[in-house]
Scaffold this active site. Sequence first.
Site, PDB file in Angstrom:
ATOM      1  N   SER A 195       0.833  -1.199   0.000  1.00 18.96           N
ATOM      2  CA  SER A 195       0.000   0.000   0.000  1.00 18.96           C
ATOM      3  C   SER A 195       0.867   1.248   0.000  1.00 18.96           C
ATOM      4  O   SER A 195       1.759   1.391   0.834  1.00 18.96           O
ATOM      5  CB  SER A 195      -0.911   0.009   1.230  1.00 18.96           C
ATOM      6  OG  SER A 195      -1.749  -1.129   1.234  1.00 18.96           O
ATOM      7  N   TRP A 252      -2.952   1.817  -4.154  1.00 16.59           N
ATOM      8  CA  TRP A 252      -2.866   3.233  -3.808  1.00 16.59           C
ATOM      9  C   TRP A 252      -3.990   3.550  -2.831  1.00 16.59           C
ATOM     10  O   TRP A 252      -5.164   3.470  -3.180  1.00 16.59           O
ATOM     11  CB  TRP A 252      -2.976   4.120  -5.047  1.00 16.59           C
ATOM     12  CG  TRP A 252      -2.878   5.585  -4.714  1.00 16.59           C
ATOM     13  CD1 TRP A 252      -2.214   6.133  -3.643  1.00 16.59           C
ATOM     14  CD2 TRP A 252      -3.460   6.672  -5.431  1.00 16.59           C
ATOM     15  NE1 TRP A 252      -2.346   7.502  -3.647  1.00 16.59           N
ATOM     16  CE2 TRP A 252      -3.103   7.860  -4.737  1.00 16.59           C
ATOM     17  CE3 TRP A 252      -4.236   6.764  -6.584  1.00 16.59           C
ATOM     18  CZ2 TRP A 252      -3.517   9.118  -5.168  1.00 16.59           C
ATOM     19  CZ3 TRP A 252      -4.640   8.025  -7.015  1.00 16.59           C
ATOM     20  CH2 TRP A 252      -4.283   9.190  -6.319  1.00 16.59           C
ATOM     21  N   HIS A 309     -13.702  -4.655   6.601  1.00 16.05           N
ATOM     22  CA  HIS A 309     -12.661  -4.568   7.623  1.00 16.05           C
ATOM     23  C   HIS A 309     -13.293  -4.292   8.980  1.00 16.05           C
ATOM     24  O   HIS A 309     -14.181  -3.458   9.092  1.00 16.05           O
ATOM     25  CB  HIS A 309     -11.682  -3.432   7.304  1.00 16.05           C
ATOM     26  CG  HIS A 309     -11.111  -3.511   5.922  1.00 16.05           C
ATOM     27  ND1 HIS A 309     -11.837  -3.173   4.812  1.00 16.05           N
ATOM     28  CD2 HIS A 309      -9.897  -3.906   5.481  1.00 16.05           C
ATOM     29  CE1 HIS A 309     -11.088  -3.363   3.731  1.00 16.05           C
ATOM     30  NE2 HIS A 309      -9.916  -3.802   4.111  1.00 16.05           N
ATOM     31  N   LYS A 318     -12.679  -9.913  -0.077  1.00 17.59           N
ATOM     32  CA  LYS A 318     -11.594  -9.706   0.896  1.00 17.59           C
ATOM     33  C   LYS A 318     -12.175  -9.349   2.260  1.00 17.59           C
ATOM     34  O   LYS A 318     -13.086  -8.524   2.356  1.00 17.59           O
ATOM     35  CB  LYS A 318     -10.682  -8.564   0.423  1.00 17.59           C
ATOM     36  CG  LYS A 318      -9.607  -8.172   1.450  1.00 17.59           C
ATOM     37  CD  LYS A 318      -9.042  -6.788   1.175  1.00 17.59           C
ATOM     38  CE  LYS A 318      -8.167  -6.329   2.342  1.00 17.59           C
ATOM     39  NZ  LYS A 318      -7.802  -4.897   2.253  1.00 17.59           N
ATOM     40  N   SER A 333       0.398  -0.365   6.402  1.00 19.54           N
ATOM     41  CA  SER A 333      -0.928   0.249   6.261  1.00 19.54           C
ATOM     42  C   SER A 333      -1.941  -0.370   7.208  1.00 19.54           C
ATOM     43  O   SER A 333      -3.067   0.098   7.311  1.00 19.54           O
ATOM     44  CB  SER A 333      -1.425   0.128   4.816  1.00 19.54           C
ATOM     45  OG  SER A 333      -1.566  -1.225   4.448  1.00 19.54           O
ATOM     46  N   GLN A 339       1.460  -6.099   9.550  1.00 22.92           N
ATOM     47  CA  GLN A 339       2.156  -6.301   8.276  1.00 22.92           C
ATOM     48  C   GLN A 339       3.657  -6.429   8.503  1.00 22.92           C
ATOM     49  O   GLN A 339       4.225  -5.755   9.354  1.00 22.92           O
ATOM     50  CB  GLN A 339       1.884  -5.134   7.319  1.00 22.92           C
ATOM     51  CG  GLN A 339       0.503  -5.158   6.722  1.00 22.92           C
ATOM     52  CD  GLN A 339       0.280  -4.000   5.763  1.00 22.92           C
ATOM     53  OE1 GLN A 339       1.206  -3.278   5.412  1.00 22.92           O
ATOM     54  NE2 GLN A 339      -0.956  -3.813   5.355  1.00 22.92           N
TER      55      GLN A 339
END
Length: 252
Positions: A21, A47, A143, A170, A232, A236
Amino acid sequence: MKTVTVKDLVIGTGAPKIIVSLMAKDIASVKSEALAYREADFDILEWRVDHYADLSNVESVIAAAKILRETMPEKPLLFTFRSAKEGGEQAISTEAYIALNRAAIDSGLVDMIDLELFTGDDQVKETVAYAHAHDVKVVMSNHDFHKTPEAEEIIARLRKMQSFDADIPKIALMPQSTSDVLTLLAATLEMQEQYADRPIITMSMAKTGVISRLAGEVFGSAATFGAVKKASAPGQISVNDLRTVLTILHQA
């Protein structure tokens, strides 16, 4: 299960693909970040447009997208405005959100858009159809940065995305315990084995959920997010470490 091909990248077979990201606030930052990212080992460039300050100026947004496309022409470009309610940087109206995504589609510069499942059923269906009419793929997402629902609910959301003709459903969830990570992995496996007819992306966030970012090939997640610089989302890991682990698991 069918795969999804974007440029020369086939998603849904082999090792999970790495998404990074890019989060830049203005044109100058987009340019400098793009040059830094160009040297990194990843598969898809996301992006994160919600970090971009000049959102009201569509021409500026498209100019930034053009820089990314020209700097990394071979990389699939995923255009994502993450809403504030799902962990993003800015809150905008549903109308502005849809208009922004349509402008990205119209530009011909992006290969994929991220479309949040809970934007509104009619708006989601219309935007998916619009994207597909312009040969743009849709990653449909949900999310929750607070909790992990039961496996049945996770599967229900992924199946709803699939029923709305998302190219790639997702879901990213926050675990409150290690057992929450197992819930996410079990739901991923059940979805992949029993219901999915296309690639899916799932992850459990934070340090507790890191295993979910690495074990996608085992449980059925077709892509994972890594960090080139700033992460992001919580949990991660760097793209270099990520590629190493994914390759080891793939070759085992």
